[in-house]
Design a protein around this motif. Sequence first.
Motif, mmCIF file in Angstrom:
data_model
loop_
_atom_site.group_PDB
_atom_site.id
_atom_site.type_symbol
_atom_site.label_atom_id
_atom_site.label_comp_id
_atom_site.label_asym_id
_atom_site.label_seq_id
_atom_site.Cartn_x
_atom_site.Cartn_y
_atom_site.Cartn_z
ATOM 1 N N CYS A 6 41.262 -65.281 54.510
ATOM 2 C CA CYS A 6 42.358 -65.687 55.618
ATOM 3 C C CYS A 6 43.333 -64.887 55.960
ATOM 4 O O CYS A 6 44.134 -64.103 55.050
ATOM 5 N N ASP A 7 43.213 -64.365 57.349
ATOM 6 C CA ASP A 7 44.411 -63.541 57.782
ATOM 7 C C ASP A 7 44.840 -63.976 59.172
ATOM 8 O O ASP A 7 44.400 -63.249 60.037
ATOM 9 N N THR A 8 45.209 -65.042 59.226
ATOM 10 C CA THR A 8 45.926 -65.589 60.558
ATOM 11 C C THR A 8 47.367 -65.320 60.624
ATOM 12 O O THR A 8 48.025 -64.873 59.863
ATOM 13 N N ILE A 24 43.244 -63.205 50.672
ATOM 14 C CA ILE A 24 44.216 -63.797 51.623
ATOM 15 C C ILE A 24 45.336 -62.559 51.752
ATOM 16 O O ILE A 24 45.651 -61.910 50.745
ATOM 17 N N MET A 25 46.018 -62.610 52.971
ATOM 18 C CA MET A 25 47.103 -61.633 53.332
ATOM 19 C C MET A 25 48.517 -62.191 52.991
ATOM 20 O O MET A 25 48.615 -63.321 53.337
ATOM 21 N N LEU A 26 49.110 -61.722 52.034
ATOM 22 C CA LEU A 26 50.684 -62.183 51.509
ATOM 23 C C LEU A 26 51.389 -61.294 51.818
ATOM 24 O O LEU A 26 51.272 -60.089 51.973
ATOM 25 N N PRO A 27 52.733 -61.675 52.099
ATOM 26 C CA PRO A 27 54.053 -60.810 52.223
ATOM 27 C C PRO A 27 54.053 -59.922 50.971
ATOM 28 O O PRO A 27 53.600 -60.295 49.730
ATOM 29 N N GLY A 28 54.667 -58.801 51.156
ATOM 30 C CA GLY A 28 54.801 -57.949 50.113
ATOM 31 C C GLY A 28 55.882 -58.219 48.908
ATOM 32 O O GLY A 28 55.842 -57.685 47.675
ATOM 33 N N ALA A 29 56.678 -58.936 49.398
ATOM 34 C CA ALA A 29 57.813 -59.456 48.489
ATOM 35 C C ALA A 29 57.232 -60.080 47.093
ATOM 36 O O ALA A 29 56.338 -60.834 47.020
ATOM 37 N N GLN A 30 57.702 -59.758 45.940
ATOM 38 C CA GLN A 30 57.144 -59.883 44.484
ATOM 39 C C GLN A 30 57.383 -61.435 44.444
ATOM 40 O O GLN A 30 56.424 -62.376 43.823
ATOM 41 N N GLN A 31 58.536 -62.022 44.687
ATOM 42 C CA GLN A 31 58.616 -63.532 44.436
ATOM 43 C C GLN A 31 57.790 -64.162 45.657
ATOM 44 O O GLN A 31 57.101 -65.340 44.727
ATOM 45 N N ASP A 32 57.525 -63.800 46.601
ATOM 46 C CA ASP A 32 56.496 -64.692 47.661
ATOM 47 C C ASP A 32 55.103 -64.670 46.876
ATOM 48 O O ASP A 32 54.432 -65.506 47.075
ATOM 49 N N CYS A 33 54.805 -63.314 46.275
ATOM 50 C CA CYS A 33 53.421 -63.210 45.925
ATOM 51 C C CYS A 33 53.265 -64.319 44.744
ATOM 52 O O CYS A 33 52.284 -64.973 44.592
ATOM 53 N N LEU A 46 42.515 -63.430 40.982
ATOM 54 C CA LEU A 46 41.872 -62.326 40.017
ATOM 55 C C LEU A 46 42.658 -61.112 40.156
ATOM 56 O O LEU A 46 42.907 -60.274 39.087
ATOM 57 N N ASP A 47 43.160 -60.698 41.212
ATOM 58 C CA ASP A 47 43.860 -59.398 41.591
ATOM 59 C C ASP A 47 44.625 -59.507 42.876
ATOM 60 O O ASP A 47 44.257 -60.217 43.634
ATOM 61 N N GLN A 48 45.632 -58.372 42.919
ATOM 62 C CA GLN A 48 46.481 -58.387 44.010
ATOM 63 C C GLN A 48 46.511 -56.755 44.305
ATOM 64 O O GLN A 48 46.531 -56.040 43.303
ATOM 65 N N ILE A 49 46.521 -56.401 45.486
ATOM 66 C CA ILE A 49 46.534 -54.789 45.586
ATOM 67 C C ILE A 49 47.406 -54.678 47.107
ATOM 68 O O ILE A 49 47.128 -55.350 48.094
ATOM 69 N N SER A 50 48.294 -53.815 46.890
ATOM 70 C CA SER A 50 48.654 -53.105 48.002
ATOM 71 C C SER A 50 47.906 -52.373 48.935
ATOM 72 O O SER A 50 47.174 -51.593 48.238
ATOM 73 N N LEU A 51 47.989 -52.496 50.267
ATOM 74 C CA LEU A 51 46.926 -51.746 51.054
ATOM 75 C C LEU A 51 47.683 -50.725 51.670
ATOM 76 O O LEU A 51 47.195 -49.879 52.656
ATOM 77 N N LEU A 52 48.885 -50.250 50.976
ATOM 78 C CA LEU A 52 49.398 -48.691 51.473
ATOM 79 C C LEU A 52 48.316 -47.729 51.103
ATOM 80 O O LEU A 52 47.719 -47.793 50.329
ATOM 81 N N PRO A 53 48.385 -46.740 51.910
ATOM 82 C CA PRO A 53 49.055 -46.299 53.001
ATOM 83 C C PRO A 53 48.357 -46.735 54.419
ATOM 84 O O PRO A 53 49.307 -46.779 55.391
ATOM 85 N N PHE A 54 47.840 -47.811 54.433
ATOM 86 C CA PHE A 54 47.021 -48.213 55.715
ATOM 87 C C PHE A 54 47.714 -49.468 56.254
ATOM 88 O O PHE A 54 47.876 -49.596 57.406
ATOM 89 N N VAL A 113 50.142 -57.696 50.847
ATOM 90 C CA VAL A 113 49.367 -57.284 49.934
ATOM 91 C C VAL A 113 48.168 -58.292 50.187
ATOM 92 O O VAL A 113 48.215 -59.226 50.782
ATOM 93 N N MET A 114 47.046 -57.658 49.719
ATOM 94 C CA MET A 114 45.957 -58.661 49.535
ATOM 95 C C MET A 114 45.702 -59.356 48.169
ATOM 96 O O MET A 114 45.639 -58.579 47.312
ATOM 97 N N ALA A 115 45.734 -60.593 48.050
ATOM 98 C CA ALA A 115 45.172 -61.056 46.992
ATOM 99 C C ALA A 115 43.638 -61.926 47.042
ATOM 100 O O ALA A 115 43.421 -62.440 48.026
ATOM 101 N N VAL A 116 43.096 -61.701 45.748
ATOM 102 C CA VAL A 116 41.755 -61.988 45.795
ATOM 103 C C VAL A 116 41.566 -62.908 44.720
ATOM 104 O O VAL A 116 41.989 -62.670 43.539
ATOM 105 N N GLY A 117 40.424 -63.830 44.876
ATOM 106 C CA GLY A 117 40.428 -64.673 43.589
ATOM 107 C C GLY A 117 38.848 -65.472 44.013
ATOM 108 O O GLY A 117 38.247 -65.139 44.561
ATOM 109 N N ILE A 118 39.008 -66.645 42.743
ATOM 110 C CA ILE A 118 37.669 -67.410 42.888
ATOM 111 C C ILE A 118 38.086 -68.840 42.786
ATOM 112 O O ILE A 118 39.102 -69.073 42.197
ATOM 113 N N TYR A 119 37.253 -69.558 43.425
ATOM 114 C CA TYR A 119 37.419 -71.246 43.303
ATOM 115 C C TYR A 119 36.861 -71.501 42.132
ATOM 116 O O TYR A 119 35.621 -71.489 41.894
#
Length: 289
Positions: A209-211, A236-245, A260-268, A273-279
């Motif tokens: 999800c990246d709308t 899913i793409m999320l805002p980089g602010a910690q509280q938003d995440c 399962l994990d969150q990763i900053s996409l810097l320097p790109f 940040v991208m959050a990834v997980g499992i249903y």
Amino acid sequence: MEKLAASNRKCRGRGQANGRGWSKLSDAGEVDSNEGSDYGSDNSFSSTVGLGIKSDISIEPQEFSGAYLVRGKEDLLQLVTRCSASTDDDYGEEMFLADYNGDCCKFRAWSPYQSKLAAALLKGIEYIQIFEGTKVMYLGAASGCSVSHLADIVGEVGIVYAVETSPWANSELLELAKRRHNVVAITEDVTLPYKYRRIVVDSVDFLFCDTLHHEQLRLLILHARHYLRPGGHFAIMLPGAQQDCVNAVNRLHAEQLEILDQISLLPFVHGQVMAVGIYNPTIHEPLIE
């Protein structure tokens, strides 16, 4: 890992673009978040280096997906996908031929400055597990650049459902679906996922999800309920602010979508940040405080 010579007599490498997609994680520049996706502009290809036809390169499978990593001079890395000889998609990326495991293969560069999925894979994210045969749903497919690379990966036995409602992108996406039998373009309202229930005939293995929609979390939840198989992965793409995440993690957790994990996409990509997980319908762990 196969060692390749671009000047090999059996399969001579042919640089067909200006080398977009090379990057060195230690010194690449930041780009605006809107440029790190299919909505990006040509400025998103800064800090890239051309592929020399006579230089030795190595190609190896990317560990957590069906993409590949090309290692060039000065340890520069490039993410690529392997495409069939009949593929004629052209989104401005570099294309070349190379010997891989004894076969003459065609590869396309997948730039992390143009695709957030590519950026995450290049940074080694573990839970984007897209391989041959995977069924993918991509919300916010835009003109289809990333979708075309996903189509390379999933192959003829996989499928990519590409959902996009922006009028400017629909024509390119529909043309891509005509060229690619494993791409299904969906131009319905993304807030009403039940409207394409007859198009998506099976549950999907991966949901991205990246709308640009302001209720992106809700869109992910709705589509997961309708289409993501139990045990399937999502990103899913999320805002980089910690509280938003933190808020997003808690809300998704309550809907049986476990991060399962969150990763900053810097320097790109800057500011997201991208959050990834499992249903996982059996989630009972406490929420993050």
